[in-house]
Design a protein around this motif. Structure first.
Motif, short mmCIF file in Angstrom:
data_model
loop_
_atom_site.label_atom_id
_atom_site.label_comp_id
_atom_site.label_asym_id
_atom_site.label_seq_id
_atom_site.Cartn_x
_atom_site.Cartn_y
_atom_site.Cartn_z
N VAL A 55 42.37 33.32 42.72
CA VAL A 55 42.05 34.27 43.79
C VAL A 55 42.73 35.60 43.52
N LEU A 56 44.01 35.55 43.18
CA LEU A 56 44.74 36.78 42.87
C LEU A 56 44.16 37.47 41.64
N PHE A 57 43.84 36.68 40.61
CA PHE A 57 43.30 37.26 39.38
C PHE A 57 41.94 37.90 39.62
N GLY A 58 41.03 37.17 40.23
CA GLY A 58 39.67 37.68 40.42
C GLY A 58 39.63 38.94 41.26
N SER A 59 40.38 38.94 42.34
CA SER A 59 40.37 40.13 43.21
C SER A 59 41.05 41.31 42.55
N SER A 60 42.16 41.08 41.86
CA SER A 60 42.87 42.21 41.24
C SER A 60 42.16 42.72 39.99
N TYR A 61 41.47 41.85 39.28
CA TYR A 61 40.73 42.29 38.09
C TYR A 61 39.61 43.26 38.48
N ILE A 62 38.83 42.91 39.47
CA ILE A 62 37.75 43.79 39.92
C ILE A 62 38.33 45.04 40.57
N PHE A 63 39.40 44.88 41.32
CA PHE A 63 40.08 46.02 41.94
C PHE A 63 40.53 46.99 40.84
N MET A 64 41.17 46.45 39.79
CA MET A 64 41.65 47.29 38.68
C MET A 64 40.49 47.97 37.97
N THR A 65 39.38 47.31 37.83
CA THR A 65 38.21 47.94 37.20
C THR A 65 37.79 49.15 38.01
#
Length: 133
Positions: A55-65
């Motif tokens: 959950v943390l990875f998926g949300s932060s990865y798209i956020f960072m993009t």
């Protein structure tokens, strides 16, 4: 599936940038992304972590993009398409190189070392500041 669904949360990066600024968004995304790897490396047997980390990875990865795209456009104001292209290219190159290096590190040192080491690299990047023109 968890990573993909959590990615929907990452779509809030534009609103976050508008309210708190690009640098704050960058720092939050790095902090959450790095923490997702750290907790997986430290607590791999914890069932809650099996859900929390993606959950943390998926949300932060798209956020960072989103952060990288906004940053790219702010740097290349006279050529916004270049500002979109450069972050996507560097992201793709980083993923390709990172996948190879991650495989080697996991093979040599194990997944725990890989996840903890990756999180440390992420935390170290917090000392750098994004610059926009």
């Amino acid at each position: 599936m968890i990573i993909g669904l959590a990615g929907l949360l990452g779509g809030t990066s534009g609103a976050f940038i508008d309210k708190f600024g690009l640098m704050s968004a960058y720092r939050i995304s790095i902090l959450v992304l790095s923490t997702s790897s750290l907790i997986l490396g430290i607590y791999p047997e914890n069932n809650i972590i099996w859900y929390l980390s993606p959950v943390l990875f998926g949300s932060s990865y798209i956020f960072m993009t989103g952060v990288l795209l906004v940053w790219g456009i702010s740097v290349f104001k006279t050529n916004p398409s270049f500002g979109l292209g450069v972050p996507f290219l560097t992201l793709a190159l980083g993923q390709a190189i990172g996948a190879i290096l991650s495989g080697v590190i996991a093979d040599l040192s194990g997944y725990y070392t890989l996840f903890i080491g990756s999180s440390i690299v992420g935390y170290v990047t917090l000392v750098f500041k994004l610059k926009s023109k």
